[in-house]
Design an enzyme around this catalytic site. Sequence first.
Site, short mmCIF file in Angstrom:
data_model
loop_
_atom_site.label_atom_id
_atom_site.label_comp_id
_atom_site.label_asym_id
_atom_site.label_seq_id
_atom_site.Cartn_x
_atom_site.Cartn_y
_atom_site.Cartn_z
N ASP A 39 0.81 -1.21 0.00
CA ASP A 39 0.00 0.00 0.00
C ASP A 39 0.84 1.26 0.00
O ASP A 39 1.98 1.22 0.44
CB ASP A 39 -0.67 0.06 1.39
CG ASP A 39 -2.12 -0.23 1.29
OD1 ASP A 39 -2.56 -0.65 0.23
OD2 ASP A 39 -2.81 -0.01 2.32
N LYS A 61 -3.14 3.62 -3.42
CA LYS A 61 -4.39 4.25 -3.80
C LYS A 61 -4.25 5.75 -3.77
O LYS A 61 -5.10 6.47 -3.28
CB LYS A 61 -5.49 3.83 -2.81
CG LYS A 61 -5.88 2.39 -2.94
CD LYS A 61 -7.36 2.20 -2.62
CE LYS A 61 -7.68 0.73 -2.42
NZ LYS A 61 -7.72 0.34 -1.03
N MET A 177 -8.89 9.08 8.42
CA MET A 177 -9.42 9.57 7.14
C MET A 177 -10.34 10.78 7.37
O MET A 177 -10.68 11.11 8.49
CB MET A 177 -10.18 8.46 6.40
CG MET A 177 -9.30 7.24 6.17
SD MET A 177 -10.10 5.95 5.22
CE MET A 177 -10.87 5.01 6.53
N1 SAH Z 1 -4.89 0.45 8.69
C1 SAH Z 1 -4.42 1.80 8.86
C2 SAH Z 1 -5.46 2.82 8.53
C3 SAH Z 1 -5.84 2.82 7.08
S1 SAH Z 1 -6.99 4.07 6.68
C4 SAH Z 1 -3.92 1.98 10.30
O1 SAH Z 1 -4.15 1.11 11.14
O2 SAH Z 1 -3.27 2.98 10.58
C5 SAH Z 1 -5.95 5.37 6.17
C6 SAH Z 1 -5.90 6.44 7.21
O3 SAH Z 1 -5.02 6.08 8.23
C7 SAH Z 1 -5.40 7.77 6.73
O4 SAH Z 1 -6.38 8.51 6.08
C8 SAH Z 1 -4.98 8.42 8.02
O5 SAH Z 1 -6.10 8.88 8.72
C9 SAH Z 1 -4.45 7.23 8.79
N2 SAH Z 1 -3.00 7.10 8.73
C10 SAH Z 1 -2.28 6.06 8.26
N3 SAH Z 1 -0.97 6.26 8.43
C11 SAH Z 1 -0.84 7.45 9.03
C12 SAH Z 1 0.28 8.21 9.51
N4 SAH Z 1 1.52 7.78 9.38
N5 SAH Z 1 0.02 9.39 10.09
C13 SAH Z 1 -1.22 9.85 10.25
N6 SAH Z 1 -2.30 9.17 9.82
C14 SAH Z 1 -2.13 7.99 9.23
#
Ligand code: SAH
Length: 512
Positions: A39, A61, A177
Amino acid sequence: MSISKSGKVYLVGAGPGDPGLVTLRAKECIENADVIVYDHLANPEMLSWAREDAEIIYAGKEPGEDQNLGQREINALLIEKAGEGKQVVRLKGGDPFVFGRGAEEAQAIAEAGIPFEVVPGITSAIAGAAYAGIPMTHRAHNSHVTFFTGHEDPAKSESAIDYAALAKLGGTQVMLMGVERLGSITSEMMKHGVRSDLPVALVRCATTGQQETLTGSLSDIAQKAVASDFKAPAVVIFGEVVALRDNLNWYEKRPLLGKRIVITRTRKQSSVLSNKLRALGAHVIELPTIRIEPPSDLREFAELVQDVHVYDWIVFTSANGVEAFFDIFFKLYDDAREIGGVRIAAIGPATAQRVKDFHLHVDLQPDEFVAEAVVREFKKQGSIENLRILLVRAEKARDTLPKELSALGAIVDEGFAYRTVPETRDTSGARRQLAEDGADLITFTSSSTVENFLALGLSWPQGMRIASIGPITSKTVRDQGLKVDVEARRHDINGLVQAIRELFTEKNAEKS
Ligand code: SAH
């Protein structure tokens, strides 16, 4: 894993970004995978743990990318590859089952009758708060935590977010998100009775060198986010605990925070420098320009290794040379004593350390880490006339050392232990990252990194400065018409890190 004949899918959490925040199991899965589908939120640096022959597929994506795979295509790809008997790692940012469609992928895989395993990861929801200095819970403030998504399922006609329930629940709430929709989300929350001065924090690119945090209250955070052009990916934390950050903000105080630094040495050698820079808060871009390969004439080198006991001295000029030497040595002999009474010289602390790793004593180690210093040291030792010296080095290395040692009367044999070749692959997309987002600094740790970086023909990002490990490397930089902004005083990795740190401290920053 690799002995299994039936395919399997591993849904692996890549953690929030910092490669140190990934599980041992995740690393093991990456190391063993035949196929990795990753991803855009999974840190691509982890792909360097993959086998050389692993198939690596980007399934990001990001908006505006043409090679995007749709969710259905991703599901089909995982099933197809596992169906071919392969070990497939599906690497997802954070935890695979926290939003981001991991659940749907698991369902599709299960439905296809393919075995699978889930490797949990540290979700950005938790890591983002921790790295912003915000404890999720505090006895005095809250007794529960809620994760919710600000992203609406387009198929649903009503809002998926139950604002009334959130308002009633209180506690710490973390939204993933939906940063783009922050305005409508915060106003809905206030409409449903949440107090307008509730502390709120936005944390973007959490746990990476690009982390940024913005704090405010429920009533002004959306407008602040627009004003500062605050972009995804970010987590939004609502709750009293946000205020604790004032005293607990530990990560964002690091001296190199936000600095984008390019590392050009081999993938294998990058990690020590990367880790040190990352620990100082830098965003590291590993862009290997060279790779170590066996020498053109391995047999010739092996013959020299076989006769090592006839020499008075071995001179190692690099850690790679030490490794190549002992690799062959222990294929030829099963007893370390076969090395005989030969004495060992090593240039540079990393080289000496590799020798010590093999439980051998380093008899001569010049204070300076250049070839000329070895010659000086040998001179100090008295006459080296008629002494037999085996020089273990890279093909096409400089002639200084063999010439000068021969001039002093030594009988020198050059053993070409390895070859430095240009790295042609770019598995982690570092070149694209550099082109798109630029960098503040590039590090050169040898002349060949300079030459091979320039040979890539990438355009030089605006304002990217140069750090060099020592005078030889610096000379190559200048010969290419570039300017060295900082040179390490001690010509090793620690010296380089120290120099970079100084370059970015305020006093020096003003001068530049
Ligand atoms: N499975 C992932 C979330 C996926 S949805 C998890 O557990 O973190 C994608 C969202 O995750 C993004 O829109 C943001 O809100 C958050 N996200 C993922 N990585 C991030 C990061 N390094 N810093 C801040 N937000 C993050």
